[in-house]
Design an enzyme around this catalytic site. Sequence first.
Site, mmCIF file in Angstrom:
data_model
loop_
_atom_site.group_PDB
_atom_site.id
_atom_site.type_symbol
_atom_site.label_atom_id
_atom_site.label_comp_id
_atom_site.label_asym_id
_atom_site.label_seq_id
_atom_site.Cartn_x
_atom_site.Cartn_y
_atom_site.Cartn_z
ATOM 1 N N GLY A 119 0.818 -1.213 0.000
ATOM 2 C CA GLY A 119 0.000 0.000 0.000
ATOM 3 C C GLY A 119 0.847 1.256 0.000
ATOM 4 O O GLY A 119 1.931 1.285 0.588
ATOM 5 N N VAL A 188 17.614 -5.586 23.731
ATOM 6 C CA VAL A 188 16.610 -6.613 24.050
ATOM 7 C C VAL A 188 16.811 -7.860 23.181
ATOM 8 O O VAL A 188 16.820 -8.992 23.674
ATOM 9 C CB VAL A 188 15.195 -6.054 23.855
ATOM 10 C CG1 VAL A 188 14.190 -6.965 24.505
ATOM 11 C CG2 VAL A 188 15.076 -4.665 24.440
ATOM 12 N N GLU A 208 28.954 -4.533 22.813
ATOM 13 C CA GLU A 208 28.033 -3.394 23.001
ATOM 14 C C GLU A 208 28.824 -2.084 22.964
ATOM 15 O O GLU A 208 29.817 -1.936 23.677
ATOM 16 C CB GLU A 208 27.289 -3.553 24.331
ATOM 17 C CG GLU A 208 26.589 -2.321 24.859
ATOM 18 C CD GLU A 208 25.477 -1.784 23.960
ATOM 19 O OE1 GLU A 208 24.647 -2.577 23.505
ATOM 20 O OE2 GLU A 208 25.466 -0.556 23.712
ATOM 21 N N ALA A 273 22.128 -6.816 16.145
ATOM 22 C CA ALA A 273 20.842 -6.347 16.703
ATOM 23 C C ALA A 273 21.088 -4.998 17.361
ATOM 24 O O ALA A 273 21.245 -4.895 18.577
ATOM 25 C CB ALA A 273 20.304 -7.357 17.709
ATOM 26 N N HIS A 448 -0.397 -17.260 49.402
ATOM 27 C CA HIS A 448 0.894 -17.750 49.872
ATOM 28 C C HIS A 448 1.005 -19.244 49.576
ATOM 29 O O HIS A 448 0.029 -19.976 49.833
ATOM 30 C CB HIS A 448 1.024 -17.536 51.391
ATOM 31 C CG HIS A 448 2.298 -18.094 51.934
ATOM 32 N ND1 HIS A 448 3.518 -17.490 51.717
ATOM 33 C CD2 HIS A 448 2.549 -19.228 52.634
ATOM 34 C CE1 HIS A 448 4.467 -18.213 52.297
ATOM 35 N NE2 HIS A 448 3.899 -19.275 52.856
#
Length: 457
Positions: A119, A188, A208, A273, A448
């Site tokens: 679209g 994540v 990282e 990622a 509990h």
Amino acid sequence: MFDVVVIGGGPAGYVAAIRSSQLGLKTACIEEYTDSDSNPTFGGTCLNVGCIPSKALLDSSHRYHDAANHLKTHGIDIKNVELDLPAMMKRKDDIVKKLTGGIGGLFAANKVTPISGRGKVIAGQKVEVTNSSGDVEIIESKNIIIATGSSPIEIGSAKFDDKNILDSTGALEIDSVPKTLGVIGAGVIGLELGSVWARLGSKVTVIEAMDDFLFMADKEIAKETLKDFKKQGLDIRLGCKLTSSKSLKNSVNVTYETEGKSEEMKFDKLIVAVGRKPNTQDVFSEDSGVSLDERGFINVNEHCQTNAANIWAIGDVVRGPMLAHKGSEEGIMVAERIAGKHAEMNYDLVPSVIYTHPEIAWVGKNEEELKDENIEYKVGKFPFAASGRALAVDQSVGFVKLLSDAKTDTILGVHVFGPSAAEIVQQALISMEFGASSEDLGLTIFSHPTVSEALHE
Ligand code: FAD
Ligand code: NAI
């Protein structure tokens, strides 16, 4: 003429389409992703290559790892635990098929018209749809909702080759366990999919760029989780900037910089990622009037209205966290607004979960945010090491941390690292939606023994 045409059938788009139709609006949903028979496949990133397949593999790999390593202390000694990776992958694929197929059924039941093709919004409130054979159709609608989602970011220093250098989709389909696996980005996806392959036997190194681990999480939680991931065998290297990579026949050479020095590593596979980018290229003609921000997200107000009349945008293509539940709620809000209702969305209470083991979850503000905003707060903490249920189920790592307003006691944030963290945070979130104080939770009876009692304590 439709009342609503939704472009994109992910969790934002398909939910918006169903809700619109339920409210009596004549609705179509356009999706370009098709199966091998050219039928549109709804569900988007989440169902096809995101939330669902990753959670299926997280569960299977956890069971395998548990059976191989953790059952002896329970008095269960299983010999020769073997991995059947094709069966594990088939289970994941079957779940995806079941769920994506289910959306077709939901569309039929709710009278949403499915349209296969790509679209594009063109001037005059129209959508041009190009199907897989190249045929073009023009559809008119009183309202258009753009829900075209997002795609993995590709970086120049590690271009995807679908063989050795993989994006998150490729990382869900590796056909044999790599002996060594590199992951670029301790976000994540890096943590979830890195955990999957580490549990199945890969030696995983996570590279990282930032010095901070999980910068979006509460600092204390991030510190505790980093320690635990290292214990689980994930070699997480912070402050390491990837400079180049070279894909060889069956491996990848990687070079990164840290503290001014250059380091080299070799992996069987590399997952990249480093975040996702909105799918907004070629989704509008120039004269459609829809404006984007400098990062390619569609500009919207708090009700997901774009600057063009009767054109709305929801999910990963607009500001805010790239999460399925955030997109779906925006879909419902927009459908209701189009139908003349006054729906609002509470962006302050969008929960986050990282489905590692243990899970990491939070909602509301963390300590750093409260300090930045000069809000005085109180801290309540409870370690799972003191929870009877957590000890009984052998999951006593982590803690619950609750932040409340120093004067009013209203709960401002809840942060959990530990067993069923996502479910515990969800309970806190419901109470926060009703403006609860920490005393309210203290006065609520919890069963509990449950791990949720940590919240009560
Ligand atoms: P998408 O799901 O990306 O859907 C967009 C759809 O639009 C796609 O089907 C696409 O084919 C279609 N489309 C795009 N352009 C066009 C066009 N021009 N015409 C027609 N169709 C088009 N989120 C969570 O909340 N929980 C999780 O556990 C979680 N796990 C994840 C794990 C992984 C590995 C990944 C990659 C993501 C994960 N996410 C998770 C994020 C989540 O998948 C996204 O936030 C969510 O799918 C966004 O929904 P969306 O509808 O906005 O877009
Ligand atoms: P992310 O934004 O979570 O993490 C990317 C990480 O890569 C960051 O820590 C960043 O500092 C690092 N990075 C960026 N460039 C780098 C470079 N060149 N070298 C090394 N590190 C670099 O993005 P991720 O993991 O790709 O996930 C995308 C999004 O998908 C998430 O933000 C989340 O919205 C969604 N998601 C949600 C899940 C859930 O809800 N459980 C699961 C998986 C994805």
